[in-house]
Write a protein that holds these residues in place. Sequence first.
Motif, PDB file in Angstrom:
ATOM      1  N   ASP A  55       0.815  -1.208   0.000  1.00 55.86           N
ATOM      2  CA  ASP A  55       0.000   0.000   0.000  1.00 55.86           C
ATOM      3  C   ASP A  55       0.854   1.265   0.000  1.00 55.86           C
ATOM      4  OD1 ASP A  55      -2.269  -1.512  -0.045  1.00 55.86           O
ATOM      5  OD2 ASP A  55      -2.673  -1.356   2.111  1.00 55.86           O
ATOM      6  N   GLN A  56       2.094   1.148   0.464  1.00 54.97           N
ATOM      7  CA  GLN A  56       3.017   2.281   0.461  1.00 54.97           C
ATOM      8  C   GLN A  56       3.847   2.346  -0.825  1.00 54.97           C
ATOM      9  OE1 GLN A  56       5.394   2.066   4.060  1.00 54.97           O
ATOM     10  NE2 GLN A  56       3.585   1.604   5.297  1.00 54.97           N
ATOM     11  N   GLY A  57       3.610   1.390  -1.735  1.00 50.90           N
ATOM     12  CA  GLY A  57       4.315   1.388  -3.010  1.00 50.90           C
ATOM     13  C   GLY A  57       5.615   0.627  -3.015  1.00 50.90           C
ATOM     14  N   HIS A  58       5.917  -0.126  -1.939  1.00 55.96           N
ATOM     15  CA  HIS A  58       7.147  -0.913  -1.883  1.00 55.96           C
ATOM     16  C   HIS A  58       6.882  -2.308  -2.451  1.00 55.96           C
ATOM     17  CE1 HIS A  58       8.829   2.279   0.482  1.00 55.96           C
ATOM     18  NE2 HIS A  58       7.975   2.095   1.474  1.00 55.96           N
ATOM     19  N   GLU A  59       7.567  -2.647  -3.537  1.00 57.96           N
ATOM     20  CA  GLU A  59       7.345  -3.931  -4.198  1.00 57.96           C
ATOM     21  C   GLU A  59       8.680  -4.623  -4.444  1.00 57.96           C
ATOM     22  OE1 GLU A  59       4.905  -3.153  -7.671  1.00 57.96           O
ATOM     23  OE2 GLU A  59       3.096  -3.165  -6.429  1.00 57.96           O
TER      24      GLU A  59
END
Length: 365
Positions: A125-129
């Motif tokens: 959800d924080q954009g960390h992938e």
Amino acid sequence: MTQPFTLVVLGLSLSSSWGNGHATTFRALLRGLREDGHRILFLERDVPWYAEHRDLPDPDFCTLEFYTSLEDLRRYQPAMASADAVVVGSFVPEGVKIIDFVAAIAPKALCFYDIDTPVTLSRLDQGHEDYLSKRQIPLFDVYFSFSGGKVLDLLENRYGAKRAEALHCSVDPAQHFNTGEAIEWDLGYLGTYSSDRQPALERLLIEPARRLPDLRFVVAGAQFPDDIDWPANVERFEHLPPSRHASFYSRQRFTLNITRRDMIDLGWSPSVRLFEAAACGTAIISDRWRGLGELMPEDEAILMGDTTEEVVRHLTSLPETKRQAIAEAAHKRVLTAHTGRARAREMINAIEGTRPVLSHSIAVR
């Protein structure tokens, strides 16, 4: 009798339990799988941190092999293509690239085992992938989640998982049992340092130690900062290998279970330490989160400790017969439903459920 499966598992670590909870989780699960006759190849990225702290370099319940890069991993492509299932774990280095690589092989069943579900969803959800991408979640035939409860609906309805199944951590009764040693500590804690758990440790162990100078406390775990003001009656161990966990828990009157913030927020996320302590017959004092009562009913199999005062009261006022009864109730629950073999059967049953043709010809235990 379930037909034996051949599984390939790519996980963060099996060889080293230093600074991670993945190794002990995988060890219990894989031992359970092997007890039921399944064959496992575990592939671990060869990284210096774990290479320098390996406490299980040659397991007897699976084949453990190391790879150095994605390119090096390609030599295991035939094994993945022929396996009944390939399982990729959370926090695997270069996990996004590895998942794409494995998906392109088109194994018979592709699964993800998220041992960090609340952390994973928060990061996504924080954009960390870094080890999993949102776009990859629908690729898995089964998304095995460390967390249960409402998290499973969230995985399917918001993130597009085809099938989300709870697969909590578990314990190996052959490794975790009461050793019969004399009690040395009134309250102990085992866990790697985490900044979001530290306030609870301060409130539920360090402050009680200050208020109860005649009692004995112990904290075992790596990566704690040097500037923590440990009271004189708190003994410290930097690291305890799994082979010493049973002895550690058996020498405590009570042990403390503390949960990370992301896991408290989502609930239904039991730590492997919870099951280990219960298997060793140690009474548990825990912080509070949704779903815990379904696993361990409050005041029957576990004690809640929201405040310093509650912990002090448990340590000083709870009758010994009540403490023993609570410990025994938790012990029975864990040996009935939370062993590695129980988890192994849950995993295999879920994988079989993705293969309807086989389900008519294989008798599921």
